[in-house]
Design a protein around this motif. Structure first.
Motif, PDB file in Angstrom:
ATOM      1  N   LYS A 173       0.837  -1.203   0.000  1.00 59.34           N
ATOM      2  CA  LYS A 173       0.000   0.000   0.000  1.00 59.34           C
ATOM      3  C   LYS A 173       0.870   1.251   0.000  1.00 59.34           C
ATOM      4  CE  LYS A 173      -3.954  -2.094   2.409  1.00 59.34           C
ATOM      5  NZ  LYS A 173      -4.767  -2.085   3.662  1.00 59.34           N
ATOM      6  N   TYR A 174       1.911   1.247   0.843  1.00 58.04           N
ATOM      7  CA  TYR A 174       2.850   2.377   0.840  1.00 58.04           C
ATOM      8  C   TYR A 174       3.473   2.536  -0.544  1.00 58.04           C
ATOM      9  CZ  TYR A 174       2.806   2.516   5.998  1.00 58.04           C
ATOM     10  OH  TYR A 174       2.446   2.639   7.314  1.00 58.04           O
ATOM     11  N   ASP A 175       3.892   1.407  -1.098  1.00 56.86           N
ATOM     12  CA  ASP A 175       4.563   1.418  -2.397  1.00 56.86           C
ATOM     13  C   ASP A 175       3.653   1.988  -3.475  1.00 56.86           C
ATOM     14  OD1 ASP A 175       6.418   0.921  -4.388  1.00 56.86           O
ATOM     15  OD2 ASP A 175       5.742  -1.130  -4.707  1.00 56.86           O
ATOM     16  N   HIS A 176       2.413   1.488  -3.535  1.00 54.66           N
ATOM     17  CA  HIS A 176       1.476   1.963  -4.556  1.00 54.66           C
ATOM     18  C   HIS A 176       1.181   3.451  -4.391  1.00 54.66           C
ATOM     19  CE1 HIS A 176      -0.187  -2.406  -5.004  1.00 54.66           C
ATOM     20  NE2 HIS A 176       0.961  -2.220  -5.637  1.00 54.66           N
ATOM     21  N   HIS A 177       1.040   3.892  -3.152  1.00 53.43           N
ATOM     22  CA  HIS A 177       0.703   5.289  -2.886  1.00 53.43           C
ATOM     23  C   HIS A 177       1.804   6.223  -3.390  1.00 53.43           C
ATOM     24  CE1 HIS A 177      -1.023   8.774  -1.047  1.00 53.43           C
ATOM     25  NE2 HIS A 177      -0.033   8.917  -0.188  1.00 53.43           N
ATOM     26  N   ILE A 178       3.026   5.947  -2.987  1.00 54.58           N
ATOM     27  CA  ILE A 178       4.144   6.806  -3.395  1.00 54.58           C
ATOM     28  C   ILE A 178       4.401   6.675  -4.891  1.00 54.58           C
ATOM     29  CG2 ILE A 178       6.600   7.269  -3.099  1.00 54.58           C
ATOM     30  CD1 ILE A 178       4.880   8.173  -0.757  1.00 54.58           C
ATOM     31  N   ALA A 179       4.276   5.457  -5.436  1.00 55.28           N
ATOM     32  CA  ALA A 179       4.490   5.262  -6.872  1.00 55.28           C
ATOM     33  C   ALA A 179       3.461   6.028  -7.689  1.00 55.28           C
ATOM     34  CB  ALA A 179       4.442   3.777  -7.212  1.00 55.28           C
ATOM     35  N   ASP A 180       2.210   6.051  -7.224  1.00 59.07           N
ATOM     36  CA  ASP A 180       1.178   6.805  -7.937  1.00 59.07           C
ATOM     37  C   ASP A 180       1.490   8.296  -7.942  1.00 59.07           C
ATOM     38  OD1 ASP A 180      -0.226   4.537  -8.531  1.00 59.07           O
ATOM     39  OD2 ASP A 180      -1.668   4.733  -6.885  1.00 59.07           O
ATOM     40  N   LEU A 181       1.963   8.794  -6.821  1.00 60.56           N
ATOM     41  CA  LEU A 181       2.340  10.211  -6.761  1.00 60.56           C
ATOM     42  C   LEU A 181       3.512  10.494  -7.695  1.00 60.56           C
ATOM     43  CD1 LEU A 181       2.065  10.901  -2.920  1.00 60.56           C
ATOM     44  CD2 LEU A 181       0.545  11.740  -4.723  1.00 60.56           C
ATOM     45  N   ARG A 182       4.429   9.541  -7.784  1.00 59.73           N
ATOM     46  CA  ARG A 182       5.574   9.715  -8.685  1.00 59.73           C
ATOM     47  C   ARG A 182       5.113   9.678 -10.149  1.00 59.73           C
ATOM     48  NH1 ARG A 182      11.225   9.036  -7.581  1.00 59.73           N
ATOM     49  NH2 ARG A 182      12.237  10.050  -9.337  1.00 59.73           N
ATOM     50  N   PHE A 254       6.354  15.338  -1.890  1.00 60.27           N
ATOM     51  CA  PHE A 254       7.312  15.620  -0.822  1.00 60.27           C
ATOM     52  C   PHE A 254       6.683  15.369   0.549  1.00 60.27           C
ATOM     53  CE2 PHE A 254       8.756  18.650   2.387  1.00 60.27           C
ATOM     54  CZ  PHE A 254      10.113  18.390   2.427  1.00 60.27           C
ATOM     55  N   GLU A 255       5.486  15.902   0.763  1.00 58.05           N
ATOM     56  CA  GLU A 255       4.816  15.737   2.061  1.00 58.05           C
ATOM     57  C   GLU A 255       4.561  14.266   2.370  1.00 58.05           C
ATOM     58  OE1 GLU A 255       1.319  18.027   1.655  1.00 58.05           O
ATOM     59  OE2 GLU A 255       2.352  19.975   1.660  1.00 58.05           O
ATOM     60  N   GLU A 256       4.095  13.520   1.360  1.00 57.72           N
ATOM     61  CA  GLU A 256       3.814  12.097   1.576  1.00 57.72           C
ATOM     62  C   GLU A 256       5.101  11.301   1.782  1.00 57.72           C
ATOM     63  OE1 GLU A 256       0.766  10.611   1.938  1.00 57.72           O
ATOM     64  OE2 GLU A 256       0.170  12.710   2.060  1.00 57.72           O
ATOM     65  N   MET A 257       6.165  11.702   1.111  1.00 56.69           N
ATOM     66  CA  MET A 257       7.459  11.038   1.317  1.00 56.69           C
ATOM     67  C   MET A 257       7.936  11.222   2.758  1.00 56.69           C
ATOM     68  SD  MET A 257       9.236   9.273  -0.972  1.00 56.69           S
ATOM     69  CE  MET A 257      10.972   9.670  -0.680  1.00 56.69           C
TER      70      MET A 257
END
Length: 332
Positions: A173-182, A254-257
């Protein structure tokens, strides 16, 4: 975790950011769709959590994989750390399991040896000490068997059950979230580059038409020039809008990272403290086992101190003597 490569079109892309003519040049560079300040330019950045070596301060750039062919996002490095920690935890549990098997085998062999008939006919105070020594082996076997049982329930099992199968799902879930933002950031960056090119084309068109009008090489009217200027201005506005959308998306990333990397940091602290707690329980149980074993030996020590060769000789002679009358000389 499976790496997201949606940003493949901008992998290894390094683009110095240049503003249109008439504006101050910006001191930044875009690497893999993320914008960073150029070295030595602008105010010096301060760490978000100084002196803590926090995840949120050290994993912003991508890095080459060992083969040097593709980039690995800093966040993916953090995720791999979590998976490695899970594997280390599993291997520690396997190690403790092997330790348990050794203890069980040792207890079994001690118990078997305590029943050995060897030297069973020893007598006297030494015989009492020998009997106690053999009994202590049986008692020691019980101690090691209890030790192995406690190792299983208080060390091995907690290591195995800490963060079950759902843990990997949470990491995904973390991976998908950050990857989607990227992905969104890569899309916004592509929009900026498209708008930048469109502006350059409009400016070039305006420049050509203006030159043609000045040297009378074309019948372009001032109305055509105004139209080209409006298109150029519109292209500039579009570029500013795209840059604004890009910056908003990058700020969100940035904030989510920061938030997510600190959550992963907290998870790692919890993992280390959990393992520390249960490995300390291992040493506690080990000390207890030594203390119990020592208590098993103390009665043996006491009886060995009481071994008396003279008394053993007396007891043996009383039981096995064949007569106390000594021979005398023969009379003629």
């Amino acid at each position: 975790l499976k790496s997201r490569r949606s940003r493949a079109h901008c992998e290894a892309l390094v683009t110095p950011n240049v503003e249109p003519p008439g504006r101050e040049p910006v001191s930044s560079v875009t690497i893999n769709c993320v914008t960073f300040p150029l070295p030595g330019e602008g105010p010096e950045q301060q760490l978000l959590k100084p002196n803590e070596w926090s995840y949120c301060d050290y994993f912003w750039t991508d890095k080459k994989d060992p083969q040097g062919t593709t980039s690995v996002a800093g966040f993916e490095v953090l995720l791999q750390k979590q998976l490695k920690g899970k594997q280390m935890q599993k291997e520690m549990a396997e190690f403790i399991h092997e330790r348990i098997k050794i203890e069980e085998e040792y207890a079994k062999n001690l118990s078997k040896l305590s029943l050995s008939p060897l030297a069973v006919q020893e007598e006297g105070t030494l015989g009492e000490a020998w009997t106690q020594l053999k009994k202590s082996l049986h008692d020691e076997a019980e101690v090691h068997l209890k030790f192995s049982n406690k190792l299983h329930s208080e060390v091995e099992k907690p290591l195995l059950t800490f963060r079950g199968d759902n843990f990997k799902k949470d990491l995904k879930k973390y991976d998908h979230h950050i990857a989607d933002l990227r992905k969104q950031l890569a899309s916004r960056y592509a929009g900026v580059e498209k708008a930048r090119k469109a502006l350059a084309d409009r400016q070039k068109d305006l420049e050509v038409k203006t030159q043609q009008l000045e040297i009378k090489l074309s019948n372009k009217t001032e109305e055509d020039i105004k139209k080209a200027r409006r298109k150029s201005t519109q292209a500039g506005d579009d570029l500013m809008r795209c840059v604004d959308l890009y910056n908003q998306t990058q700020s969100k990333w940035f904030e989510e990272m920061v938030t997510t990397s600190m959550e992963l940091e907290k998870l790692e602290v919890e993992r280390i403290e959990w393992i520390q707690q249960h490995l300390r329980q291992y040493t506690t149980l080990r000390h207890e086992t030594d203390m119990f074993n020592q208590s098993m030996v103390e009665p043996v020590d006491q009886l060995l101190q009481n071994v008396d060769p003279a008394k053993d000789r007396e007891l043996w002679v009383k039981e096995n003597n064949t007569g106390e009358v000594r021979p005398v000389d023969m009379d003629i």
